[in-house]
Scaffold this motif. Structure first.
Motif, PDB file in Angstrom:
ATOM      1  N   ASN A 131       0.492  -1.339  -7.056  1.00  0.00           N
ATOM      2  CA  ASN A 131       0.386  -1.949  -6.294  1.00  0.00           C
ATOM      3  C   ASN A 131      -0.530  -2.696  -6.790  1.00  0.00           C
ATOM      4  OD1 ASN A 131       1.397  -3.240  -3.524  1.00  0.00           O
ATOM      5  ND2 ASN A 131       0.271  -2.483  -2.812  1.00  0.00           N
ATOM      6  N   SER A 132      -1.262  -2.945  -7.806  1.00  0.00           N
ATOM      7  CA  SER A 132      -2.287  -4.458  -8.313  1.00  0.00           C
ATOM      8  C   SER A 132      -2.488  -4.794 -10.256  1.00  0.00           C
ATOM      9  CB  SER A 132      -3.727  -3.421  -8.081  1.00  0.00           C
ATOM     10  OG  SER A 132      -3.555  -2.237  -8.494  1.00  0.00           O
ATOM     11  N   THR A 133      -2.688  -5.174 -10.310  1.00  0.00           N
ATOM     12  CA  THR A 133      -2.482  -5.768 -11.425  1.00  0.00           C
ATOM     13  C   THR A 133      -3.662  -4.721 -12.223  1.00  0.00           C
ATOM     14  OG1 THR A 133      -3.819  -7.873 -11.031  1.00  0.00           O
ATOM     15  CG2 THR A 133      -1.666  -8.153 -10.804  1.00  0.00           C
ATOM     16  N   ASP A 134      -4.329  -4.968 -11.701  1.00  0.00           N
ATOM     17  CA  ASP A 134      -5.578  -3.671 -11.994  1.00  0.00           C
ATOM     18  C   ASP A 134      -4.787  -2.649 -13.007  1.00  0.00           C
ATOM     19  OD1 ASP A 134      -5.612  -2.075 -10.024  1.00  0.00           O
ATOM     20  OD2 ASP A 134      -7.878  -3.063  -9.828  1.00  0.00           O
ATOM     21  N   GLY A 135      -3.571  -2.360 -12.403  1.00  0.00           N
ATOM     22  CA  GLY A 135      -3.306  -0.847 -12.542  1.00  0.00           C
ATOM     23  C   GLY A 135      -3.211   0.068 -12.331  1.00  0.00           C
ATOM     24  N   ILE A 136      -4.419   0.477 -11.229  1.00  0.00           N
ATOM     25  CA  ILE A 136      -5.125   1.169  -9.982  1.00  0.00           C
ATOM     26  C   ILE A 136      -4.431   1.135  -8.908  1.00  0.00           C
ATOM     27  CG2 ILE A 136      -7.030   2.058  -9.781  1.00  0.00           C
ATOM     28  CD1 ILE A 136      -8.268   0.467 -11.754  1.00  0.00           C
ATOM     29  N   HIS A 137      -4.392   1.052  -8.608  1.00  0.00           N
ATOM     30  CA  HIS A 137      -4.408   0.727  -6.992  1.00  0.00           C
ATOM     31  C   HIS A 137      -2.487   0.753  -6.474  1.00  0.00           C
ATOM     32  CE1 HIS A 137      -7.700  -1.367  -7.346  1.00  0.00           C
ATOM     33  NE2 HIS A 137      -8.198  -1.039  -5.909  1.00  0.00           N
ATOM     34  N   LEU A 138      -2.918   2.309  -5.543  1.00  0.00           N
ATOM     35  CA  LEU A 138      -1.320   2.628  -4.985  1.00  0.00           C
ATOM     36  C   LEU A 138      -0.348   1.837  -3.846  1.00  0.00           C
ATOM     37  CD1 LEU A 138      -2.212   6.426  -5.189  1.00  0.00           C
ATOM     38  CD2 LEU A 138      -1.337   5.232  -7.056  1.00  0.00           C
ATOM     39  N   GLY A 139       0.836   1.449  -4.250  1.00  0.00           N
ATOM     40  CA  GLY A 139       1.834   1.437  -2.771  1.00  0.00           C
ATOM     41  C   GLY A 139       1.966   2.158  -2.471  1.00  0.00           C
ATOM     42  N   LYS A 140       2.412   2.063  -1.271  1.00  0.00           N
ATOM     43  CA  LYS A 140       3.133   2.833   0.096  1.00  0.00           C
ATOM     44  C   LYS A 140       3.728   3.221  -0.085  1.00  0.00           C
ATOM     45  CE  LYS A 140       6.020   1.896   4.365  1.00  0.00           C
ATOM     46  NZ  LYS A 140       6.572   1.235   5.176  1.00  0.00           N
ATOM     47  N   ASN A 141       5.116   3.487  -1.429  1.00  0.00           N
ATOM     48  CA  ASN A 141       5.700   4.175  -2.137  1.00  0.00           C
ATOM     49  C   ASN A 141       5.126   5.105  -2.283  1.00  0.00           C
ATOM     50  OD1 ASN A 141       5.054   2.710  -4.323  1.00  0.00           O
ATOM     51  ND2 ASN A 141       7.155   2.862  -5.164  1.00  0.00           N
ATOM     52  N   ALA A 142       4.045   5.182  -3.279  1.00  0.00           N
ATOM     53  CA  ALA A 142       2.751   6.311  -3.890  1.00  0.00           C
ATOM     54  C   ALA A 142       2.491   6.578  -2.897  1.00  0.00           C
ATOM     55  CB  ALA A 142       2.266   5.789  -4.840  1.00  0.00           C
ATOM     56  N   TYR A 143       2.335   6.503  -1.952  1.00  0.00           N
ATOM     57  CA  TYR A 143       1.735   7.092  -0.959  1.00  0.00           C
ATOM     58  C   TYR A 143       2.936   8.138   0.213  1.00  0.00           C
ATOM     59  CZ  TYR A 143      -2.765   5.106  -1.456  1.00  0.00           C
ATOM     60  OH  TYR A 143      -3.544   4.801  -2.180  1.00  0.00           O
ATOM     61  N   GLU A 144       3.541   7.371   0.217  1.00  0.00           N
ATOM     62  CA  GLU A 144       4.652   8.459   0.377  1.00  0.00           C
ATOM     63  C   GLU A 144       5.299   9.701  -0.150  1.00  0.00           C
ATOM     64  OE1 GLU A 144       7.415   5.188   1.489  1.00  0.00           O
ATOM     65  OE2 GLU A 144       7.036   4.647   3.177  1.00  0.00           O
ATOM     66  N   ALA A 145       5.257   8.853  -1.318  1.00  0.00           N
ATOM     67  CA  ALA A 145       5.541  10.804  -2.517  1.00  0.00           C
ATOM     68  C   ALA A 145       4.247  11.819  -2.072  1.00  0.00           C
ATOM     69  CB  ALA A 145       5.288  10.129  -3.626  1.00  0.00           C
ATOM     70  N   ILE A 146       2.855  10.891  -2.397  1.00  0.00           N
ATOM     71  CA  ILE A 146       1.954  12.092  -1.853  1.00  0.00           C
ATOM     72  C   ILE A 146       1.849  12.851  -0.777  1.00  0.00           C
ATOM     73  CG2 ILE A 146      -0.662  11.990  -1.700  1.00  0.00           C
ATOM     74  CD1 ILE A 146      -0.631   9.469  -3.479  1.00  0.00           C
ATOM     75  N   LEU A 147       2.529  12.010   0.779  1.00  0.00           N
ATOM     76  CA  LEU A 147       2.246  12.637   2.444  1.00  0.00           C
ATOM     77  C   LEU A 147       3.598  13.996   1.872  1.00  0.00           C
ATOM     78  CD1 LEU A 147       1.719  10.355   4.354  1.00  0.00           C
ATOM     79  CD2 LEU A 147       0.303  11.991   3.897  1.00  0.00           C
ATOM     80  N   GLN A 148       4.113  13.903   1.042  1.00  0.00           N
ATOM     81  CA  GLN A 148       5.633  14.799   1.439  1.00  0.00           C
ATOM     82  C   GLN A 148       5.388  15.503   0.395  1.00  0.00           C
ATOM     83  OE1 GLN A 148       8.696  14.761   2.670  1.00  0.00           O
ATOM     84  NE2 GLN A 148       8.792  16.488   1.108  1.00  0.00           N
ATOM     85  N   TYR A 149       4.384  15.441  -1.456  1.00  0.00           N
ATOM     86  CA  TYR A 149       4.318  16.584  -1.663  1.00  0.00           C
ATOM     87  C   TYR A 149       2.994  17.461  -0.797  1.00  0.00           C
ATOM     88  CZ  TYR A 149       2.130  18.750  -6.331  1.00  0.00           C
ATOM     89  OH  TYR A 149       1.829  19.515  -7.325  1.00  0.00           O
ATOM     90  N   ILE A 150       2.135  16.645   0.139  1.00  0.00           N
ATOM     91  CA  ILE A 150       1.318  17.260   0.357  1.00  0.00           C
ATOM     92  C   ILE A 150       1.981  18.688   1.283  1.00  0.00           C
ATOM     93  CG2 ILE A 150      -0.556  17.083   2.462  1.00  0.00           C
ATOM     94  CD1 ILE A 150      -1.778  14.847   0.738  1.00  0.00           C
ATOM     95  N   ARG A 151       3.333  17.823   2.210  1.00  0.00           N
ATOM     96  CA  ARG A 151       3.862  18.962   2.880  1.00  0.00           C
ATOM     97  C   ARG A 151       4.659  19.286   2.561  1.00  0.00           C
ATOM     98  NH1 ARG A 151       5.760  13.173   5.067  1.00  0.00           N
ATOM     99  NH2 ARG A 151       4.391  12.483   6.582  1.00  0.00           N
ATOM    100  N   THR A 152       4.897  19.232   1.147  1.00  0.00           N
ATOM    101  CA  THR A 152       5.561  20.906   0.653  1.00  0.00           C
ATOM    102  C   THR A 152       4.969  21.943  -0.653  1.00  0.00           C
ATOM    103  OG1 THR A 152       6.498  19.427  -1.231  1.00  0.00           O
ATOM    104  CG2 THR A 152       7.561  18.930   0.719  1.00  0.00           C
TER     105      THR A 152
END
Length: 157
Positions: A131-152
């Motif tokens: 979610n950034s031009t620097d190639g580092i910062h994550l977007g909402k969909n990345a955090y949703e994937a991370i939360l799903q991974y944490i849950r499973t």
């Protein structure tokens, strides 16, 4: 928070009150059942040696454990960056994630490899997760994937 020698004194905003306090003070107050910590992107990976990285991270973990001994601490992997990132590379991040895993083992914590779900076939952060031009910062969909991974991939012990 930057992962450096001052990480144990760094102030965070306590949820719900807006008070500034250290992570250990927040853990002492909240006494969470589980705490997930993600540190080391940018400052830690880019500027610290292995021994400095491990010492700074371990000091923080030990202070939190002292403040809230019943809290299960999970150290989450450092997130990857895109191919376009000019300031970090995934080879450094992969090495640092080995350090994070060792810190977890040395301090009785768990390690959570969320970076693996964020990477493409070339070992870079998937473009759709950035979610950034620097190639580092994550977007909402990345955090949703991370939360799903944490849950499973919950802690089972």
């Amino acid at each position: 928070m930057n992962l450096n020698s001052e990480v144990t004194a760094a102030k965070i905003i306590f949820p719900g009150t807006g008070e500034k306090m250290t992570a250990a003070e927040a853990a002492a107050r909240a006494k969470p059942e589980i705490m997930i910590i993600t540190l080391g992107t940018d400052w830690g990976v880019s500027y610290l040696s292995e021994s400095e990285f491990m010492e700074c991270y371990s000091n923080l973990i030990q202070q939190i454990q002292k403040a809230s001994p019943k809290t299960t601490i999970i150290l989450q992997s450092i997130f990857p960056v895109t191919a376009a990132c000019a300031t970090l590379d995934n080879a450094k991040i992969d090495t640092a994630n080995k350090w994070v895993k060792a810190i977890a083992a040395d301090n009785g914590c768990h390690y959570l490899d969320t970076q693996s779900i964020l990477k493409d076939e070339n070992n870079f952060l998937k473009e759709e997760y950035c979610n950034s031009t620097d190639g580092i910062h994550l977007g909402k969909n990345a955090y949703e994937a991370i939360l799903q991974y944490i849950r499973t991939h919950a802690v089972t012990d």
